[in-house]
Motif scaffolding. Structure first.
Motif, mmCIF file in Angstrom:
data_model
loop_
_atom_site.group_PDB
_atom_site.id
_atom_site.type_symbol
_atom_site.label_atom_id
_atom_site.label_comp_id
_atom_site.label_asym_id
_atom_site.label_seq_id
_atom_site.Cartn_x
_atom_site.Cartn_y
_atom_site.Cartn_z
ATOM 1 N N MET A 34 26.278 6.131 58.774
ATOM 2 C CA MET A 34 27.237 5.065 58.573
ATOM 3 C C MET A 34 26.639 3.676 58.782
ATOM 4 S SD MET A 34 30.600 6.219 58.022
ATOM 5 C CE MET A 34 31.546 4.800 58.306
ATOM 6 N N GLN A 69 30.880 -0.960 58.586
ATOM 7 C CA GLN A 69 30.917 0.220 57.737
ATOM 8 C C GLN A 69 32.061 1.150 58.123
ATOM 9 O OE1 GLN A 69 28.156 -1.091 59.035
ATOM 10 N NE2 GLN A 69 26.736 -1.402 57.366
ATOM 11 N N GLN A 70 32.332 1.277 59.418
ATOM 12 C CA GLN A 70 33.447 2.120 59.858
ATOM 13 C C GLN A 70 34.773 1.518 59.408
ATOM 14 O OE1 GLN A 70 32.588 2.259 64.051
ATOM 15 N NE2 GLN A 70 31.817 4.341 63.905
ATOM 16 N N GLY A 102 24.205 2.280 57.343
ATOM 17 C CA GLY A 102 23.829 1.609 56.119
ATOM 18 C C GLY A 102 22.437 0.998 56.184
#
Length: 50
Positions: free
Chosen positions: A1, A31-32, A3
């Motif tokens: 997650m 991202q979460q 990235g």
């Protein structure tokens, strides 16, 4: 997650595990949040289509 490419933090010679985690900080949060928003929007679309 995260990235990030493989080794972005872990590939730094001499960086301890604690220093790696500190360097990452809250980097995962955007991202979460994006993943959560996509999930909620998908559920909204499904409920409106029903």
């Amino acid at each position: 997650m995260l990235g990030l490419p493989d080794g972005h933090v872990t590939g730094v010679p001499g960086l301890s595990r604690a220093a790696q985690l500190k360097a990452l900080g809250n980097g995962v949060v955007p991202q979460q949040a994006a993943a959560g928003l996509r999930l909620l929007l998908d559920r909204l679309d499904a409920s409106l289509a029903a």
